[in-house]
Motif scaffolding. Structure first.
Motif, PDB file in Angstrom:
ATOM      1  N   GLY A 335       0.814  -1.206   0.000  1.00 41.09           N
ATOM      2  CA  GLY A 335       0.000   0.000   0.000  1.00 41.09           C
ATOM      3  C   GLY A 335       0.848   1.256   0.000  1.00 41.09           C
ATOM      4  N   ARG A 336       0.325   2.287  -0.656  1.00 44.79           N
ATOM      5  CA  ARG A 336       1.027   3.586  -0.676  1.00 44.79           C
ATOM      6  C   ARG A 336       0.528   4.507   0.419  1.00 44.79           C
ATOM      7  N   VAL A 337      -0.685   4.257   0.923  1.00 44.71           N
ATOM      8  CA  VAL A 337      -1.237   5.069   2.008  1.00 44.71           C
ATOM      9  C   VAL A 337      -1.772   4.147   3.085  1.00 44.71           C
ATOM     10  N   ARG A 338      -1.922   4.686   4.266  1.00 44.47           N
ATOM     11  CA  ARG A 338      -2.407   3.890   5.392  1.00 44.47           C
ATOM     12  C   ARG A 338      -3.722   4.484   5.905  1.00 44.47           C
ATOM     13  N   ASP A 339      -4.787   3.690   5.845  1.00 45.86           N
ATOM     14  CA  ASP A 339      -6.065   4.073   6.431  1.00 45.86           C
ATOM     15  C   ASP A 339      -6.308   3.237   7.681  1.00 45.86           C
ATOM     16  N   GLU A 340      -6.862   3.862   8.694  1.00 46.63           N
ATOM     17  CA  GLU A 340      -7.154   3.192   9.956  1.00 46.63           C
ATOM     18  C   GLU A 340      -8.581   3.488  10.386  1.00 46.63           C
ATOM     19  N   ILE A 341      -9.232   2.472  10.935  1.00 45.22           N
ATOM     20  CA  ILE A 341     -10.576   2.642  11.491  1.00 45.22           C
ATOM     21  C   ILE A 341     -10.445   3.045  12.943  1.00 45.22           C
ATOM     22  N   VAL A 342     -11.063   4.149  13.295  1.00 44.59           N
ATOM     23  CA  VAL A 342     -11.097   4.619  14.678  1.00 44.59           C
ATOM     24  C   VAL A 342     -12.515   4.396  15.208  1.00 44.59           C
ATOM     25  N   VAL A 343     -12.618   3.612  16.267  1.00 44.17           N
ATOM     26  CA  VAL A 343     -13.911   3.267  16.851  1.00 44.17           C
ATOM     27  C   VAL A 343     -14.140   4.148  18.067  1.00 44.17           C
ATOM     28  N   GLU A 344     -15.301   4.780  18.111  1.00 41.52           N
ATOM     29  CA  GLU A 344     -15.613   5.729  19.182  1.00 41.52           C
ATOM     30  C   GLU A 344     -16.993   5.436  19.769  1.00 41.52           C
ATOM     31  N   GLY A 345     -17.200   5.858  21.004  1.00 43.29           N
ATOM     32  CA  GLY A 345     -18.494   5.706  21.646  1.00 43.29           C
ATOM     33  C   GLY A 345     -18.889   6.964  22.393  1.00 43.29           C
ATOM     34  N   THR A 346     -20.157   7.047  22.715  1.00 42.19           N
ATOM     35  CA  THR A 346     -20.660   8.145  23.538  1.00 42.19           C
ATOM     36  C   THR A 346     -21.710   7.611  24.488  1.00 42.19           C
ATOM     37  N   GLY A 411     -20.822  -3.905  26.515  1.00 41.34           N
ATOM     38  CA  GLY A 411     -19.781  -3.877  27.529  1.00 41.34           C
ATOM     39  C   GLY A 411     -19.234  -5.262  27.816  1.00 41.34           C
ATOM     40  N   ASP A 412     -19.136  -6.105  26.783  1.00 38.69           N
ATOM     41  CA  ASP A 412     -18.684  -7.483  26.957  1.00 38.69           C
ATOM     42  C   ASP A 412     -17.244  -7.518  27.467  1.00 38.69           C
ATOM     43  N   ARG A 413     -17.032  -8.165  28.606  1.00 36.05           N
ATOM     44  CA  ARG A 413     -15.710  -8.156  29.235  1.00 36.05           C
ATOM     45  C   ARG A 413     -14.656  -8.845  28.390  1.00 36.05           C
ATOM     46  N   ASP A 414     -15.011  -9.961  27.766  1.00 33.92           N
ATOM     47  CA  ASP A 414     -14.022 -10.688  26.959  1.00 33.92           C
ATOM     48  C   ASP A 414     -13.555  -9.859  25.767  1.00 33.92           C
ATOM     49  N   THR A 415     -14.469  -9.132  25.143  1.00 40.87           N
ATOM     50  CA  THR A 415     -14.096  -8.270  24.023  1.00 40.87           C
ATOM     51  C   THR A 415     -13.247  -7.106  24.497  1.00 40.87           C
ATOM     52  N   LEU A 416     -13.620  -6.507  25.608  1.00 37.12           N
ATOM     53  CA  LEU A 416     -12.864  -5.365  26.116  1.00 37.12           C
ATOM     54  C   LEU A 416     -11.451  -5.760  26.537  1.00 37.12           C
ATOM     55  N   ARG A 417     -11.241  -7.018  26.899  1.00 35.14           N
ATOM     56  CA  ARG A 417      -9.884  -7.472  27.248  1.00 35.14           C
ATOM     57  C   ARG A 417      -8.961  -7.482  26.043  1.00 35.14           C
ATOM     58  N   LEU A 418      -9.516  -7.497  24.835  1.00 32.96           N
ATOM     59  CA  LEU A 418      -8.692  -7.446  23.632  1.00 32.96           C
ATOM     60  C   LEU A 418      -8.184  -6.042  23.353  1.00 32.96           C
ATOM     61  N   LEU A 419      -8.723  -5.047  24.066  1.00 33.53           N
ATOM     62  CA  LEU A 419      -8.380  -3.650  23.818  1.00 33.53           C
ATOM     63  C   LEU A 419      -7.407  -3.136  24.868  1.00 33.53           C
ATOM     64  N   ARG A 420      -6.703  -2.081  24.524  1.00 35.12           N
ATOM     65  CA  ARG A 420      -5.792  -1.437  25.470  1.00 35.12           C
ATOM     66  C   ARG A 420      -6.521  -0.478  26.388  1.00 35.12           C
ATOM     67  N   HIS A 421      -7.538   0.198  25.833  1.00 36.26           N
ATOM     68  CA  HIS A 421      -8.214   1.250  26.591  1.00 36.26           C
ATOM     69  C   HIS A 421      -9.707   1.216  26.324  1.00 36.26           C
ATOM     70  N   ASN A 422     -10.476   1.132  27.394  1.00 40.34           N
ATOM     71  CA  ASN A 422     -11.930   1.214  27.334  1.00 40.34           C
ATOM     72  C   ASN A 422     -12.357   2.551  27.910  1.00 40.34           C
ATOM     73  N   PRO A 423     -12.856   3.466  27.082  1.00 41.34           N
ATOM     74  CA  PRO A 423     -13.222   4.798  27.585  1.00 41.34           C
ATOM     75  C   PRO A 423     -14.516   4.823  28.398  1.00 41.34           C
ATOM     76  N   PHE A 424     -15.144   3.665  28.576  1.00 37.22           N
ATOM     77  CA  PHE A 424     -16.394   3.577  29.339  1.00 37.22           C
ATOM     78  C   PHE A 424     -16.261   2.507  30.420  1.00 37.22           C
ATOM     79  N   PRO A 425     -15.452   2.765  31.447  1.00 39.80           N
ATOM     80  CA  PRO A 425     -15.191   1.733  32.458  1.00 39.80           C
ATOM     81  C   PRO A 425     -16.373   1.456  33.377  1.00 39.80           C
ATOM     82  N   ASP A 426     -17.289   2.398  33.515  1.00 46.26           N
ATOM     83  CA  ASP A 426     -18.383   2.241  34.482  1.00 46.26           C
ATOM     84  C   ASP A 426     -19.643   1.650  33.858  1.00 46.26           C
TER      85      ASP A 426
END
Length: 476
Positions: A335-346, A411-426
């Motif tokens: 690839g000549r360019v790099r695209d990344e998916i950024v996942v966000e929540g509110t 808020g599945d715990r097993d999925t969140l363990r695959l991530l470095r940072h969960n912005p919704f801990p509560d």
């Protein structure tokens, strides 16, 4: 049967088997720590759904007959324990038949995992670990000298790994032929490492030297594996040096390390420490088993050979459900360019133009521009790798991205363990969205000024905001 064994390779066998056992350990640990979220009973691509749709003859696995998360965990953790024991030398402390059985158990256990792993286990290094692991069953232990036939099969495998990778490049992207691919590769590879930024900023002429050296090692040097010693050892050493360069420049799970382990099997140990390690002859039953298996492997090799000779060469393809003989290759296109998916929540009930969105952080893939990429290889972060493919085309994520987002909303715990940072801990978010950004490495001046390793700009929306009650599967 003096022709059958090669006593000079006793050290090579030890290094090969201990190294391979270490990689088995990494693979089983990755399976044990990630499977619940990926392929568990409530995973994104559940094994029970897969085995109902795919017959056992196409994907032989223990889990075709029975599946539970507890059974899978037992197989994965049991495989890790056995691999650790083999890395510690248990294989040489037991009789030859027992040692072969232990290696066979490792291979069968990991085959059972790979064959139900679906897209999460579709990488070439999975088949490479299985093919190498099957040959390890035949290599014996300290009760006999290393069989010449198996040493040949290991070189044949190493040849296909390197030569196949070289052919796919020279036949593929034009930048490999004009020696410019590495102007882009360090930046656009699936998962950069902590030194990738620095590799990217090497002078252009040095990138061309890297490219040219790669072609020599992958297209010329592999032929020397079948020449007399010490030439074959020198060829293996050149491959090891090249693979260590790749280890430093990126994260490719255990691909580079297993190639190094294979190259060690071609090293003549007597050139390093002498040949004063006595080993007994091989029993007749062992000779028969090795000869029969060698004939089978050579017969099955007709598929990879045809693939190597084809103008339409395929990368990383298995030719049988047991992954006994496969074809390999990587980065036919860069690839000549790099695209990344950024996942966000509110956590706002109704998103609006002023809504504050918080970003999920992944362990390996680029996200926060100020975070230096980390080194994870030989460990394999499967979700992070698939996110790179998903950014290339939504088709790569059709089956699993919707379930992934749904589990974030739960808020599945097993999925969140695959991530470095969960912005919704509560509490989980009310809505999740995904946006596509274009990333590039910063320049030296930008790094000094901002401290950021990446610069990113928004390209477009990848998936609009969704909430739990909506069907998110397949949406973007």
């Amino acid at each position: 049967m003096e022709w059958f064994t090669a006593p000079d390779y006793w050290l090579s066998r030890i290094l090969f088997q201990r190294g391979l056992a270490g990689l088995y350990l990494v693979a089983f640990l990755a399976a044990a720590l990630q499977f619940r979220a990926l392929i568990g009973a409530r995973g994104m691509l559940p094994v029970p759904d897969f085995v109902r749709a795919v017959p056992a003859r196409r994907a032989p696995s223990l889990f075709q007959w029975r599946y539970s998360d507890r059974l899978f965990a037992s197989v994965a953790w049991g495989g890790a324990a056995l691999a650790l024991a083999m890395a510690a030398g248990v294989g040489d402390a037991v009789p030859l038949p027992v040692s072969m059985l232990l290696w066979l158990l490792l291979w069968a256990a990991y085959l059972s995992i790979v064959n139900v792993g679906q897209t999460w286990y579709s990488f070439g290094w999975e088949s490479l670990l299985l093919e190498t692991g099957f040959l390890a069953v035949l290599l014996g232990n300290d009760d006999t000298g290393p069989p010449v036939l198996v040493l040949f099969l290991l070189r044949w495998l190493l040849f296909r790994v390197e030569f196949g990778a070289g052919l796919i490049k020279i036949r593929g992207d034009r930048c490999w032929r004009d020696l410019t691919c590495l102007h882009h590769h360090h930046e656009t590879q699936p998962m950069p490492g902590p030194l990738s930024w620095f590799f990217h900023h090497l002078p252009g002429p040095l990138h061309k030297v890297e490219c040219a050296a790669n072609h020599v090692v992958q297209l010329g040097v592999p032929v020397l594996l079948f020449t007399p010693q010490p030439v074959a050892t020198i060829a293996a050493g050149l491959m090891i040096v090249t693979q260590l360069w790749l280890v430093l420049s990126g994260n490719f799970a255990w691909l580079n390390w297993i190639t190094i382990v294979l190259a060690l099997s071609a090293v003549d140990g007597s050139l390093l420490v002498g040949d004063d390690h006595p080993q007994p002859g091989a029993p007749l039953w062992y000779v028969v088993v090795v000869c029969a298996a060698t004939a089978l492997i050579l017969f099955l090799s007709r598929g990879p050979v045809r693939n190597l000779l084809s103008r339409h060469q395929a990368m990383n393809r298995s030719f049988d459900p047991l992954h006994l003989v496969n074809t390999y290759g990587a980065f036919g296109t860069v690839g000549r360019v790099r695209d990344e998916i950024v996942v966000e929540g509110t956590d706002e009930p109704d998103p609006h133009p002023g809504t504050v969105w918080r970003e999920y952080g992944f362990k390996g893939k680029p996200g926060d521009p100020w975070r230096l990429p980390r080194q994870f290889a030989p460990y394999h972060l499967r979700l992070d790798w698939l996110m790179w493919f998903a950014a290339l085309s939504p088709g790569y994520a059709r089956d699993w991205f919707g379930p992934f987002v749904e589990r974030l909303l739960e808020g599945d715990r097993d999925t969140l363990r695959l991530l470095r940072h969960n912005p919704f801990p509560d509490a989980p978010p009310t809505h999740v969205r995904a946006r596509l950004y274009r990333y590039r490495f910063t320049t030296w001046a930008e790094l000094r000024t901002t401290g950021a390793w990446w610069h990113r700009t928004l390209v477009r929306e990848y998936m609009p905001p969704v909430r739990l009650r909506a069907s998110v599967g397949g949406r973007r």
